[in-house]
Write a protein that holds these residues in place. Structure first.
Motif: not given
Length: 101
Positions: A36-47
């Protein structure tokens, strides 16, 4: 009850009974390795997700009287404001509360 080699035997569970019968040994299945390859979290996605929503600003501050009561000698230091956002769900609507300390 099972009859094995002319003898009667009593088993209390089915796996025990089937394991002792000749020729009933099941083969182990072959397992495939799943990667399983997971994507890295995107910075600023919550905003980005919260930017179109209405914001209710809630300030957590102490009044001058409360500060004098808590620090009678007047020795206290105001720290920089810290803001965190919490999303609250109300049926059929969302509210964005911005807490400032």
């Amino acid at each position: 009850m099972n009859v094995i080699d002319g003898q009667m035997s009593l088993f209390f569970n089915e796996p025990e009974a089937t394991a002792s019968e000749p020729g009933t040994q099941a083969e182990e299945p072959d397992f495939e390795e799943v990667v399983i390859r997971r994507k890295k979290k995107q910075k600023g996605k919550r905003e980005d997700d919260l930017k179109g929503m209405p914001v209710t600003v809630i300030k957590h501050e102490m009044s001058e009287e409360e500060l004098k009561e808590a620090f009678p000698d007047g020795k206290y230091k105001r720290l920089p404001d810290e803001v965190y956002k919490r999303l609250e769900f109300h049926p059929a609507s969302f509210e964005n509360h911005s807490h400032t300390a």
